[in-house]
Design an enzyme around this catalytic site. Sequence first.
Site, PDB file in Angstrom:
ATOM      1  N   TYR A 117      -2.450  -1.020  10.456  1.00  0.00           N
ATOM      2  CA  TYR A 117      -2.457  -1.224   9.006  1.00  0.00           C
ATOM      3  C   TYR A 117      -1.089  -0.905   8.398  1.00  0.00           C
ATOM      4  O   TYR A 117      -0.551  -1.689   7.599  1.00  0.00           O
ATOM      5  CB  TYR A 117      -3.547  -0.354   8.379  1.00  0.00           C
ATOM      6  CG  TYR A 117      -3.785  -0.626   6.905  1.00  0.00           C
ATOM      7  CD1 TYR A 117      -4.552  -1.709   6.500  1.00  0.00           C
ATOM      8  CD2 TYR A 117      -3.235   0.194   5.929  1.00  0.00           C
ATOM      9  CE1 TYR A 117      -4.770  -1.966   5.159  1.00  0.00           C
ATOM     10  CE2 TYR A 117      -3.451  -0.047   4.594  1.00  0.00           C
ATOM     11  CZ  TYR A 117      -4.222  -1.124   4.202  1.00  0.00           C
ATOM     12  OH  TYR A 117      -4.435  -1.383   2.869  1.00  0.00           O
ATOM     13  N   SER A 134       0.867  -1.178   0.000  1.00  0.00           N
ATOM     14  CA  SER A 134       0.000   0.000   0.000  1.00  0.00           C
ATOM     15  C   SER A 134       0.899   1.222   0.000  1.00  0.00           C
ATOM     16  O   SER A 134       2.091   1.123   0.306  1.00  0.00           O
ATOM     17  CB  SER A 134      -0.873  -0.009   1.264  1.00  0.00           C
ATOM     18  OG  SER A 134      -1.523   1.233   1.454  1.00  0.00           O
TER      19      SER A 134
END
Length: 269
Positions: free
Chosen positions: A155, A142
């Site tokens: 995350y 990401s």
Amino acid sequence: IMQDFTGKTVVITGAGSGMGRAYAKAFAALGCKVALCDVDREALAETQRLIRADHCLFMHVDVADANEVLEFSQRVEAELGPAHIVINNAGIEGSAQPSWKTSLDTYRRVMEVNYFGVVHGTRAFLAQLQSHDESWLVNVSSIFGLIGTPNHTDYCGSKFAVRGYTEALMCELKGSPVNVLLAHPGGIATNIARHDFNQRFAQHYLTTSPEAFVEALIAAIRKKRHRLVFGAGSRKSALAARLLPLGILSSVIWREMKNIIDTRHYPNK
């Protein structure tokens, strides 16, 4: 260089929605045999209704469970033949809360899915990938594997882990038939932000279509690229991560995000 995907076996985790479903539709349209898994049975069934391919495999799998992923890989080889492309795409959101408000159970679950899911998928399919003259392993990190952002320690931690693991793996597989692609999606409009507390963030940032990202990824494979940074905010984030001192970068990120995250737990901000 892999230009023609016809007849290739493509494995996609997290194929029940979002980018996973977009990968599945795109590779099926290219004439591939597709092996798709997801932990959400209903979502995977919906993907199954949308896919038009002669050779498909659908299986309920929790990528956090190494044995389930191994069983999936064995079925893929038996029913579709050894994988040519594996996309470790499955992922979940975090708590969207500061670190001191995020439970250890949440940290563990996010890491089990987002990081260990990639490790399990890689290990289960690596021998199949190595059996071809050319193959591709795609691990999805990401832009939050490039920069650390408030309310996302769980995350970000998982996506930085995917990045480190994949970059090290890339070194190990140099000279082998397996090409490794590390993907850093930016703000892709998927349903990963399922919880109410993530909606303001999602509406502001998640604006690039999954189909656009998948098109860029297929182009990256054809061009034999090994890193893909694509999607809303991705290039700016990657450039800032590369050029700004960390102290300045963290201040810039806070100013950028403070109006779209839950700041109730930051009394001194």
